[in-house]
Structure formats: structure tokens, C-alpha cells
Motif scaffolding. Structure first.
Motif, short mmCIF file in Angstrom:
data_model
loop_
_atom_site.label_atom_id
_atom_site.label_comp_id
_atom_site.label_asym_id
_atom_site.label_seq_id
_atom_site.Cartn_x
_atom_site.Cartn_y
_atom_site.Cartn_z
N GLN A 239 0.80 -1.21 0.00
CA GLN A 239 0.00 0.00 0.00
C GLN A 239 0.84 1.27 0.00
O GLN A 239 0.53 2.21 -0.74
CB GLN A 239 -0.95 0.00 1.20
CG GLN A 239 -2.04 1.05 1.15
CD GLN A 239 -3.08 0.73 0.11
OE1 GLN A 239 -3.32 -0.43 -0.18
NE2 GLN A 239 -3.71 1.75 -0.46
N PRO A 240 1.93 1.37 0.77
CA PRO A 240 2.75 2.60 0.74
C PRO A 240 3.33 2.89 -0.64
O PRO A 240 3.31 4.03 -1.10
CB PRO A 240 3.84 2.32 1.78
CG PRO A 240 3.24 1.32 2.70
CD PRO A 240 2.39 0.45 1.84
N ASN A 243 0.57 4.02 -3.03
CA ASN A 243 0.18 5.41 -2.79
C ASN A 243 1.23 6.38 -3.34
O ASN A 243 0.89 7.42 -3.92
CB ASN A 243 -0.01 5.65 -1.29
CG ASN A 243 -1.20 4.90 -0.73
OD1 ASN A 243 -2.11 4.52 -1.47
ND2 ASN A 243 -1.18 4.65 0.57
N ALA A 246 1.01 6.44 -7.15
CA ALA A 246 -0.19 7.15 -7.57
C ALA A 246 0.00 8.65 -7.46
O ALA A 246 -0.40 9.41 -8.34
CB ALA A 246 -1.39 6.69 -6.72
N MET A 247 0.64 9.10 -6.38
CA MET A 247 0.91 10.53 -6.22
C MET A 247 1.86 11.04 -7.29
O MET A 247 1.69 12.14 -7.83
CB MET A 247 1.50 10.78 -4.82
CG MET A 247 1.69 12.25 -4.50
SD MET A 247 0.13 13.16 -4.50
CE MET A 247 -0.69 12.40 -3.09
#
Length: 282
Positions: A239-240, A243, A246-247
Motif C-alpha cells: 500500500q505505501p 500510494n 499514484a501521487m
């Protein structure tokens, strides 16, 4: 959701989200609204796809809007029954009328008002009524002066307003020229009867309306950022990292403006741990 919460191997963020979603799925009001919007949104999709057609014209838009508003209005009349029967699987159906009925009615009213506001002030749709054969019987009794003023103001190519009014008045009275329901069929009828010079200004008006897009809605050509990042070959990322990627993808324009961003990322990557390849050279 129960499997995610109880089985080992899931991270804390996913377990927390699964707990929240499972709680929502047991909420009576949420399930009622979910069922309501599952009936409402297909009507929106039908209207959207209709407005995306290349051959759409003013009569087609008016017909699609009327059908859409009628269907939403019928759905609004059934909100009380829907709120009374829709349930989450644990309550007895028809046990009580939920407080979600006013929310459903407000949603229907909002959708209808937004559609009316979006299309009622479109000047090109108003001007298109001049050559809409479904309005010709009304135009014979009362000439559409506001629509004519709107067309002349919108399209400067229509220079002779009085001549255009005279031509349209004559056109409305001759029903033998009304061979179809679209502006294109009217243009073909004028051409087949060799009346281009007689209805010169009208021909200009019809050609403008035929070649003017009746709606401004555009096709959805966006691609999901998540689908671009998390492909089949990278399905196991945490997940990190997801994220962070995606950013980076969403703020790519800002990142490109940063000086020495890529070299700094490479240096950080190389210094995190010892690697087999020699990325750093002294």
C-alpha cells in the motif's frame, strides 16, 4: 469482508477498510440508497449515451430529455414504496418507512432541475426550433420571433432577418415540404424541389444547424491512474508504494518542474541498500 478481517496476511489499513465497508453493508439506510441509485444511474447512462450520438439533433435531444425526466419523475413517486421495502437483509421488509425517502425525492428533484437548467439556456437548441417540423403547426399560428432573434444574434451569417422571417413563414404553410422530422430531411426536401434560391436564408440556417453539435458533452477518454500503475505484473506491491506511485502519476506535471528530481531519486535509490549492480561511480 469477513474473510479479510479474519484471515492472516492482510495489512492493518485493508482490515480497517474491510471493517468499515462491512458495517456499511449492514446499515439499512445505506442499502436503501444503494438500491435507489442502482435504479437511477442507468437512466443517466441512457441519456448520456443518447446525447453522444453523432446523428443527434434538437428534436432528438428534446425527446431524450422528456423521457429522462418522465422516468425520474416516476421513480420519485415510488420512493416511499422503495424506502419501505428495501432492507439490508436482516430487517423485515415493509417493517417501517425509512427516513431515506426524503433524500431520494431530493435527489430526483436535483437531477431534474440540473437537466432543465443545463439545456434550457442553450441558444443553439432554442434556435433549432425554427426548423423543427414538430413545431411547425404552432409556428403557423404564432411565428417564433424569440427563436428568430436568438438565431440571428447567435449566427451573424444570417444577415437578412426580414427575408429569413418571410421564408420561414412561407415554409411553415407548405406542409408538402415537411417530409421528415430532422433538419437534414428538410434541407433535402428543399434541394429536391429546387428551392435553394427561394429559401436562400433558410438554407443557410438549416446548414448551420445541421453542422452544429447539439450537445457539448464529451466522451470519457480518461484512464484510471490505478490501472496504469497496478498492472498484472505488479499486483503484489504494498500500500505505501502504491500510494507513492499514484501521487507521482497524478502530480507528474508538478514533478517535471522540479529541478534535479530524477537524479535525486536515483541517488536515494542507490544509497538505500547494497545492490549487485554498481550504480554509484566515484
Amino acid at each position: 469482508m469477513k474473510h479479510i478481517r479474519e484471515q492472516p496476511g492482510w495489512d492493518a489499513v485493508t482490515i480497517s477498510e474491510a471493517y468499515g465497508l462491512s458495517k456499511k453493508l449492514r446499515d439499512r439506510a445505506f442499502m436503501q440508497l444503494l438500491e435507489f441509485f442502482s435504479l437511477l444511474m442507468p437512466e443517466v447512462d441512457v441519456l448520456y449515451n443518447t446525447l453522444q450520438k453523432r446523428s443527434i439533433d434538437a428534436p432528438g435531444i428534446n425527446s431524450a430529455l422528456c423521457r429522462f425526466k418522465e422516468n425520474v419523475q416516476k421513480m420519485r413517486q415510488k420512493t416511499d414504496a422503495l424506502a419501505a421495502t428495501a432492507h439490508d437483509g436482516t430487517d423485515e421488509p415493509g417493517r417501517r418507512v425509512s427516513s431515506t425517502a426524503p433524500v431520494m425525492k431530493e435527489a430526483c428533484d436535483t437531477v431534474i432541475s440540473q437537466v432543465e437548467q443545463r439545456f434550457s439556456q442553450s441558444d443553439h437548441l432554442i434556435a433549432a426550433k425554427l426548423v423543427d417540423s414538430s413545431f411547425f403547426p404552432q409556428h403557423v399560428l404564432s411565428f417564433p420571433t424569440p427563436e428568430l432573434d436568438c438565431a440571428v444574434k447567435l449566427w451573424p451569417a444570417l444577415g437578412n432577418k426580414e427575408k429569413l422571417k418571410s421564408e420561414l413563414t412561407t415554409l411553415y404553410r407548405h406542409s408538402e415540404l415537411h417530409t421528415g422530422n430532422t433538419a437534414l430531411s428538410l434541407l433535402k426536401s428543399i434541394h429536391e424541389n429546387n428551392l435553394e434560391e427561394t429559401f436562400a436564408e433558410t438554407v443557410i440556417l438549416v446548414k448551420i444547424i445541421v453542422t452544429t453539435p447539439m450537445t457539448t458533452s464529451e466522451s470519457e477518454r480518461n484512464f484510471s491512474t490505478l490501472k496504469r500503475i497496478k498492472t498484472f505484473t505488479r499486483n503484489t506491491m504494498g500500500q505505501p508504494r502504491l500510494n507513492a506511485l499514484a501521487m507521482l502519476s497524478i502530480e507528474s506535471q508538478l514533478i517535471q518542474q522540479l529541478q534535479d528530481f530524477i537524479p535525486k531519486v536515483i541517488d536515494t535509490f542507490c544509497q538505500r541498500k547494497d545492490r549487485r549492480a554498481a550504480f554509484l561511480f566515484k
